[in-house]
Design a protein around this motif. Structure first.
Motif: not given
Length: 362
Positions: A287-295, A314-334
């Motif tokens: 995705i980082a190679r294919s898109y120029q941002g807005n991810i 992807m951050k290097d191209k322009g990406c917003i990342c949302i992670s799942q909140k720890a206490e709602t995860c089955v496994v808070y790993g990824m």
């Protein structure tokens, strides 16, 4: 002193029971509380002992899919892993079990010399490590954890709560990418049942799931959603309002745009990345190679760190990342991997993630 992990084996097949007993005996700290050969025996054992984990076969003698609901009613905190024979078990049933909150469906190994045996044992080692950590950090209320499998954090190491910090505004979002593993099917079922069908962007999803289940999982999500959700095929054109799920056992990537801006799905069977195939890192890096941002990247519950390197790319191209909140995860790993690396812009619960997707792509 190591914490003992208390297990019940619920299976009609005496051969597999003996195999699993032998496997558990080779792992330090596992205590088998008992074996149930029928639904009645299993319910009786659950009502009299307090296991940390149940290995469950969903055969008719064990109650089929309804036993999952029965277990949840007896004790909603019980951890259940379904073991299955791909020659016998209906994949639709396995998907339904995952969406009901079963955390893993693991293929039964044939014998101790098989590849599946080693994979099963490695997986059990990982799970026992997580559950022992939970037992050591038993004061869950103090840590505000409600999830079943989690990576406990000392209070001083707990990541900052970013849920009140809004993500940076972007001109638009061109693509949404999602990484998910253990506990993901239940969360994804909730998310896609809410998302509207007129999203103006494509969504590409990597869910770590057994090969035989992916297409049935895609169909189940599609039946619940207004969006067009399906298992991706090599050469599929990437279009708005469509959800492309990476097939189990294959990496999914995205081509660079052609002269008309057209992008297509590419599948390959290269070696596993982060011990998994499909890998979120492989998709995200393409995705980082294919898109120029807005991810927009979403990292949901799961073991390990798959997705972290890809989010960084992807951050290097322009990406917003949302992670799942720890206490709602089955496994808070990824999610923890991207949180600890400083790559997450917001940490949200599943409902808020759904609302954020709608807000950012409409």
């Amino acid at each position: 002193m190591i914490d003992k992990l208390d297990i019940i084996i619920a299976d009609e097949n005496p051969g597999f029971v003996q195999l699993l007993k032998k496997m558990c005996g080779s792992i330090n700290g596992i205590n088998i509380l008992g074996v149930a050969h029928s639904e009645r025996m299993l319910i009786a054992k659950i009502n009299h002992v307090n296991p940390d984990l149940i290995f469950l076969d969903l055969t008719s003698g064990m109650g089929g899919i309804r036993i999952v609901d029965t277990i949840r009613k007896i004790n909603s905190d019980l951890n259940v892993i379904v073991t299955y024979d791909p020659k016998i078990q209906d994949s639709d049933i396995l998907v339904k079990a995952l969406e009901m909150g079963v955390y893993e469906c693991v293929e039964k190994p044939g014998d101790i010399e098989s590849r599946q045996y080693n994979e099963f044992r490695l997986h059990l080692l990982t799970i026992t490590g997580l559950l022992r950590s939970r037992k050591r950090f038993s004061n869950r209320s103090a840590l505000n954890y409600k999830n079943k499998f989690f990576m406990p954090l000392k209070t001083a190491d707990k990541p900052a709560d970013k849920s009140s910090v809004p993500v940076s505004s972007m001109r638009k979002i061109d693509v949404v990418v999602v990484a998910s593993s253990t506990g993901g099917p239940e969360i994804l079922s909730r998310i896609f049942s809410i998302l509207p069908g007129n999203l103006k962007v494509p969504i590409l999803l990597v869910q770590h799931i057994p090969v035989a289940i992916t297409q049935f999982f895609a169909k189940s999500l599609n039946d619940k959603s207004e969006l067009d959700i399906f298992q991706a095929s090599h050469g599929d054109e990437i279009l708005p309002s469509k959800v492309y799920i990476a097939p189990g056992g294959q990496h999914m990537t995205v081509s660079k745009p052609d002269d008309q801006g057209k992008r297509v799905i590419r599948l390959n069977s290269r070696p596993p990345v982060n011990s998994v195939r499909p890998s979120a890192d492989m998709l995200f890096e393409s995705i980082a190679r294919s898109y120029q941002g807005n991810i927009l990247a979403i990292v949901l519950t799961g073991m390990g760190e798959d997705g972290k390197k890809g989010v960084a790319a992807m951050k290097d191209k322009g990406c917003i990342c949302i992670s799942q909140k720890a206490e709602t995860c089955v496994v808070y790993g990824m999610p923890r991997a991207v949180d600890d690396a400083g790559l997450s812009d917001e940490s949200l619960d599943p409902l808020s993630i759904t609302q954020k997707i709608v807000m950012m792509v409409q």
